[in-house]
Design a protein around this motif. Structure first.
Motif, PDB file in Angstrom:
ATOM      1  N   LEU A   8       0.824  -1.208   0.000  1.00  0.00           N
ATOM      2  CA  LEU A   8       0.000   0.000   0.000  1.00  0.00           C
ATOM      3  C   LEU A   8       0.863   1.265   0.000  1.00  0.00           C
ATOM      4  N   LYS A   9       2.004   1.197   0.658  1.00  0.00           N
ATOM      5  CA  LYS A   9       2.938   2.332   0.602  1.00  0.00           C
ATOM      6  C   LYS A   9       3.419   2.541  -0.831  1.00  0.00           C
ATOM      7  N   PHE A  10       3.760   1.439  -1.499  1.00  0.00           N
ATOM      8  CA  PHE A  10       4.198   1.502  -2.898  1.00  0.00           C
ATOM      9  C   PHE A  10       3.092   2.088  -3.778  1.00  0.00           C
ATOM     10  N   CYS A  11       1.855   1.622  -3.586  1.00  0.00           N
ATOM     11  CA  CYS A  11       0.729   2.140  -4.372  1.00  0.00           C
ATOM     12  C   CYS A  11       0.574   3.642  -4.180  1.00  0.00           C
ATOM     13  N   ASN A  12       0.745   4.091  -2.946  1.00  0.00           N
ATOM     14  CA  ASN A  12       0.632   5.522  -2.645  1.00  0.00           C
ATOM     15  C   ASN A  12       1.723   6.311  -3.357  1.00  0.00           C
ATOM     16  N   GLU A  13       2.934   5.778  -3.352  1.00  0.00           N
ATOM     17  CA  GLU A  13       4.066   6.488  -3.965  1.00  0.00           C
ATOM     18  C   GLU A  13       3.930   6.573  -5.482  1.00  0.00           C
ATOM     19  N   VAL A  14       3.668   5.431  -6.126  1.00  0.00           N
ATOM     20  CA  VAL A  14       3.702   5.426  -7.590  1.00  0.00           C
ATOM     21  C   VAL A  14       2.485   6.099  -8.203  1.00  0.00           C
ATOM     22  N   SER A  15       1.404   6.249  -7.428  1.00  0.00           N
ATOM     23  CA  SER A  15       0.240   6.957  -7.973  1.00  0.00           C
ATOM     24  C   SER A  15       0.582   8.404  -8.303  1.00  0.00           C
ATOM     25  N   GLN A  16       1.677   8.896  -7.739  1.00  0.00           N
ATOM     26  CA  GLN A  16       2.095  10.271  -7.995  1.00  0.00           C
ATOM     27  C   GLN A  16       2.963  10.389  -9.248  1.00  0.00           C
ATOM     28  N   TYR A  17       3.358   9.243  -9.835  1.00  0.00           N
ATOM     29  CA  TYR A  17       4.268   9.256 -10.983  1.00  0.00           C
ATOM     30  C   TYR A  17       3.553   9.313 -12.325  1.00  0.00           C
TER      31      TYR A  17
END
Length: 358
Positions: A8-17
């Motif tokens: 979920l941390k990864f999902c949060n980060e990459v959604s900004q890319y």
């Protein structure tokens, strides 16, 4: 950190890319390779993850699948075909992956991805022949928390080929059966109506009888679903509590505690908040405390350190956010993943309680 929190941390980060990734190479480097690493397969180790793996197909020599993940015997067990992040995955992409999968007999899982959407395939219909439909689809931009345990089974430490196929079978049939049930409940066909009325109508089930019963069956289904929803809503209804102060007695015992049930949707919201804050604070310090009126997420399990509140016990969901004076603002949302839109506000609330987070 548990796999769910990491994911979920990864999902949060990459959604900004999504706005800045424009090439297939950038998609691989920023989205796909980190996802492979997250599953426990070290992309820096060519004995585990092999890019551009050769998959000779019949007379076609030198065809290459983007990534092959190998087991300890150096046999491919997972194949990954990567596309640029703005690519809409289609049948042509699947056919390409189909050729690779058929050529590499040891692989049991094939993944087609554009970095945000991951489609998982296997060979349920015909052994060593890739299915036309995925058994699971995971979307980074809208993660389905119910699929995370299934995804975890594909991690390096958990992977087992036979178990992976069994999981695929259960997921696929689950999905297809749900679709059938949903279709019959919303627009029942003649065969379903015939089946339903066979126990209540003793005459011959001719077409005119089926047509006669169609509106009756439709109405009964609708009424039954409405009754179920009403029961759920009645169980969840609580008086709306107008809150002017966050502070309360930490030792107070709620006499209604036995009535409190933390729902799946509340747990999903909790894991999303943990993912948002994981880069700032140890996840063990983020706790959940449920009440009849709302579900609170706290720092250090301290009622005087609220990070946010989830008001999910009604049809309209609200996320409660706090300002510098600890006054709550309730904001309507459609689904738990909308909490990601308020990441910065939740981080700012965390910083109110400890200068080291600033």
């Amino acid at each position: 950190m548990p796999f769910k929190d990491d994911l979920l941390k990864f999902c949060n980060e990459v959604s900004q890319y999504i706005e800045v990734i424009e090439t297939e190479e950038a998609t691989k480097n920023s989205l796909i390779m980190p996802f492979i690493d997250l599953l426990g397969y070290n992309t820096r180790n060519p004995l585990i993850v092999v890019p551009e793996y050769t998959a000779d197909v019949g007379t076609k020599k030198g065809e290459k699948v983007d990534y092959a993940i190998l087991n300890d015997s150096k046999e491919p067990i997972i194949l990954i075909e990567a596309k640029q992040c703005n690519t809409i995955l289609n049948i042509d992409n699947i056919n390409q992956l189909h050729r690779y999968f058929n050529a590499i007999k040891t692989a049991k899982i094939a993944i087609l991805t554009n970095g945000f959407t991951y489609q998982f395939f296997t060979d349920l219909d015909d052994e060593n022949c890739l299915d036309k439909k995925p058994f699971m689809v995971f979307d980074i931009n809208n993660p389905n928390i119910n699929l995370i345990p299934e995804l975890e089974k594909l991690c390096k430490d958990n992977f087992d080929s036979d178990a992976a196929v069994l999981t695929a079978q259960n997921l696929r049939y689950n999905l297809e059966l749900k679709a059938i049930i949903s279709r019959q409940l919303t627009n029942p066909d003649d065969s379903f109506i015939k089946f339903i009325i066979s126990d209540v109508y003793s005459g011959q089930l001719r077409q005119n009888v089926i047509e006669k019963f169609k509106p009756i069956v439709n109405k009964v289904i609708k009424n039954y679903i409405d009754e179920l929803l009403d029961k759920r809503l009645d169980a969840a209804k609580t008086p709306v509590e107008e809150i002017s102060e966050v502070e309360s007695n930490e030792n107070e015992i709620d006499e209604n505690e036995s009535k409190i049930i933390t729902t799946e949707i509340e747990l999903e919201g909790y894991y999303i908040v943990k993912a948002i804050l994981s880069e700032l604070v140890d996840n063990d310090r983020i706790t959940i405390r449920d009440t009849i009126s709302y579900c609170g997420i706290l720092l250090d399990d301290n009622n005087r350190k609220p990070l946010c509140r989830m008001h999910f016990n009604r049809s309209q969901l609200y996320i409660g956010l706090f300002d510098n004076n600890k006054e709550e603002e309730r904001i309507p949302i459609n689904k738990p993943t909308d909490i990601y839109h308020y990441s910065n506000r939740i981080k700012e609330t965390l910083k109110l309680y400890d200068d080291t987070f600033a």
